[in-house]
Design a protein around this motif. Structure first.
Motif, short mmCIF file in Angstrom:
data_model
loop_
_atom_site.label_atom_id
_atom_site.label_comp_id
_atom_site.label_asym_id
_atom_site.label_seq_id
_atom_site.Cartn_x
_atom_site.Cartn_y
_atom_site.Cartn_z
N PRO A 92 37.95 40.43 34.31
CA PRO A 92 38.06 40.49 35.81
C PRO A 92 39.03 39.36 36.01
O PRO A 92 40.04 39.43 37.05
N TYR A 93 38.56 37.97 35.59
CA TYR A 93 39.22 36.86 35.93
C TYR A 93 40.78 36.87 35.33
O TYR A 93 41.91 36.43 35.90
N ILE A 94 40.87 37.35 34.21
CA ILE A 94 42.29 37.24 33.30
C ILE A 94 43.02 38.24 34.40
O ILE A 94 44.34 38.06 34.65
N PHE A 95 42.63 39.59 34.66
CA PHE A 95 43.46 40.70 35.32
C PHE A 95 43.79 39.91 36.68
O PHE A 95 44.87 40.20 37.15
N ALA A 96 42.83 39.10 37.34
CA ALA A 96 43.36 38.56 38.77
C ALA A 96 44.03 37.69 38.78
O ALA A 96 45.22 37.39 39.46
N ALA A 97 44.06 36.69 37.52
CA ALA A 97 45.00 35.71 37.31
C ALA A 97 46.59 36.36 37.29
O ALA A 97 47.63 35.71 37.63
N LEU A 98 46.54 37.34 36.53
CA LEU A 98 47.85 38.16 35.95
C LEU A 98 48.23 38.60 37.28
O LEU A 98 49.77 38.68 37.58
N ARG A 99 47.57 39.38 38.00
CA ARG A 99 47.89 39.81 39.40
C ARG A 99 48.65 38.88 40.29
O ARG A 99 49.78 39.12 41.00
N ILE A 100 48.08 37.62 40.20
CA ILE A 100 48.44 36.48 40.95
C ILE A 100 49.71 36.09 40.46
O ILE A 100 50.74 35.81 41.55
N TRP A 108 57.01 34.49 51.59
CA TRP A 108 56.23 33.71 50.85
C TRP A 108 54.81 33.62 51.57
O TRP A 108 53.77 33.50 51.14
N ALA A 109 55.03 34.20 53.21
CA ALA A 109 53.59 34.23 53.82
C ALA A 109 52.82 35.25 53.33
O ALA A 109 51.57 35.21 53.19
N LEU A 110 53.41 36.37 53.40
CA LEU A 110 52.74 37.80 52.68
C LEU A 110 52.06 37.48 51.46
O LEU A 110 51.03 38.07 51.15
N SER A 111 52.93 36.94 50.58
CA SER A 111 52.52 36.62 49.30
C SER A 111 51.39 35.69 49.08
O SER A 111 50.37 35.80 48.30
N LEU A 112 51.40 34.57 49.94
CA LEU A 112 50.08 33.97 49.98
C LEU A 112 48.83 34.67 50.59
O LEU A 112 47.87 34.41 50.13
N ILE A 113 48.83 35.48 51.35
CA ILE A 113 48.00 36.34 51.94
C ILE A 113 47.50 37.30 50.59
O ILE A 113 46.17 37.51 50.42
N MET A 114 48.21 37.82 50.00
CA MET A 114 47.92 38.75 48.85
C MET A 114 47.21 37.80 47.84
O MET A 114 46.19 38.08 46.95
N VAL A 115 47.72 36.53 47.68
CA VAL A 115 47.01 35.83 46.44
C VAL A 115 45.59 35.39 47.03
O VAL A 115 44.62 35.43 46.16
N LEU A 116 45.45 35.14 48.20
CA LEU A 116 43.94 34.76 48.65
C LEU A 116 43.16 35.98 48.49
O LEU A 116 41.92 35.90 48.21
N TYR A 117 43.63 37.22 48.77
CA TYR A 117 43.04 38.46 48.62
C TYR A 117 42.34 38.70 47.01
O TYR A 117 41.61 38.95 46.83
N GLU A 118 43.46 38.15 46.25
CA GLU A 118 43.16 38.45 44.88
C GLU A 118 42.13 37.63 44.31
O GLU A 118 41.37 37.61 43.31
N MET A 119 41.93 36.54 45.02
CA MET A 119 40.97 35.46 45.03
C MET A 119 39.73 35.44 45.46
O MET A 119 38.92 34.73 45.49
N ASN A 120 39.40 36.72 46.03
CA ASN A 120 38.32 37.23 46.44
C ASN A 120 37.91 36.53 47.97
O ASN A 120 36.93 36.58 48.61
N PHE A 121 38.85 36.10 48.49
CA PHE A 121 38.70 35.40 49.91
C PHE A 121 39.01 36.87 50.90
O PHE A 121 40.03 37.64 50.86
N ASP A 122 38.15 36.92 51.81
CA ASP A 122 38.55 37.89 52.96
C ASP A 122 39.40 37.48 53.78
O ASP A 122 39.24 36.43 54.64
N VAL A 123 40.47 38.07 53.83
CA VAL A 123 41.71 37.65 54.50
C VAL A 123 41.62 38.43 56.07
O VAL A 123 42.57 38.11 56.57
N ARG A 124 40.65 39.18 56.24
CA ARG A 124 40.75 39.90 57.54
C ARG A 124 40.36 38.68 58.58
O ARG A 124 41.12 38.79 59.86
N PRO A 125 39.62 37.89 58.58
CA PRO A 125 39.27 36.72 59.52
C PRO A 125 40.72 36.04 59.72
O PRO A 125 41.10 35.51 60.76
#
Length: 300
Positions: free
Chosen positions: A14-22, A82-99
């Motif tokens: 899971p961590y490898i796939f998350a890093a690849l997605r980032i 880059w703003a949209l990319s930052l939100i997607m990266v945070l989501y892949e790092m299991n951060f809750d981006v809704r707040p």
């Protein structure tokens, strides 16, 4: 007894796939930014051709306007990507981006109420660009400060003055703007000659000098019209002021003015035309003269 965690491939997958997605997200953002810049450059060339066909304006004027708009558009698209990319990266790092998204909405409301100056600057910058008031590489005077326009952003305009100083103006604070190089420029002259000179002869000499400049390289490409002779403009204390101007390409008026001044000085000296300079005469009363004459000399 402490519990041992078995480290296996399934644990790391899971961590490898998350890093690849980032990495893919960042790569996509980089590629999208490059493509946006290339697309804007293509649209810039296309816009230049279309505007030159639709409007009878010089090529350099069209290019300056399109360059200004493309620069601002490129920065805006880059910030969004880059703003949209930052939100997607945070989501892949299991951060809750809704707040974060909800907070951005609240922040936008707060900015609407509390950042009036920022909103004013952005709106003023938008109309500054849309109305084509100034462009990059224009020479302008903003709020009494002159310089070369180096940057035009939605919030600020940047000038570089003659001595190299950089002046940054919030667009909302611009109350006076003079563009010295839009479409064309004028080199304006005020030549003072003595009262005993024949003004018709002086004007004929000036016309001859202007014709000679227009025939010489590179000034033949800088001057775009005949001399505009205004005639005797003022009767000054020291002489008669003759005013005229030459229409030039943008930013060429200073070079033409220097050459014209040098040739006028030389031609008038050869023709014996007097160019007076202000003098001051001091009249002393009889008592002052007597006091000065009777004053003891300084000791050696």
């Amino acid at each position: 007894m402490p519990r041992h965690v078995e480290l296996s491939l399934d644990f790391f997958l899971p961590y490898i796939f998350a890093a690849l997605r980032i990495l893919l997200i960042l790569l996509f953002a980089w590629i999208a930014t490059r493509l946006a810049r290339r697309l804007i450059r293509g649209l810039e060339s296309y816009s230049v051709r279309m505007l030159m066909r639709a409007n009878d304006v010089p090529d350099y004027e069209v290019r300056k306007r399109v360059q200004t708009l493309s620069t601002v558009s490129g920065r805006t698209f880059g910030a969004i990507i880059w703003a949209l990319s930052l939100i997607m990266v945070l989501y892949e790092m299991n951060f809750d981006v809704r707040p974060l998204i909800a907070g951005a909405g609240v922040l936008g409301v707060a900015l609407g109420f509390g950042a009036q100056n920022l909103v004013k600057d952005i709106l003023s910058g938008f109309f500054l660009l849309m109305e084509n008031q100034i462009r990059i590489n224009d020479v302008a005077v903003i709020n009494g400060q002159g310089g070369l326009v180096e940057e035009i952003n939605l919030r600020t305009t940047v000038l570089r003055s003659e001595n190299g100083a950089v002046h940054v103006f919030p667009n909302g604070s611009i109350t006076q703007l003079s563009n010295l190089t839009r479409d064309f420029s004028y080199a304006v002259f005020n030549i003072t000659v003595g009262y005993e000179e024949d003004t018709d002869r002086v004007i004929a000499e000036i016309r001859s000098i202007a014709a000679a400049i227009r025939a010489d390289d590179p000034f033949d490409k800088m001057i775009v019209g005949d001399i505009d002779m205004m005639g005797v403009d003022a009767l000054a204390e020291s002489g008669v002021t003759i005013k005229f101007r030459l229409r030039t390409l943008p930013m060429k008026q200073w070079m033409v003015a220097r050459e014209m001044n040098a040739r006028v000085k030389k031609r008038f000296a050869d023709a014996g035309i007097d160019m007076p300079f202000p003098t001051r005469t001091i009249q002393l009363g009889a008592q002052t003269v007597a006091a000065l004459q009777g004053a003891p000399r300084a000791r050696q």
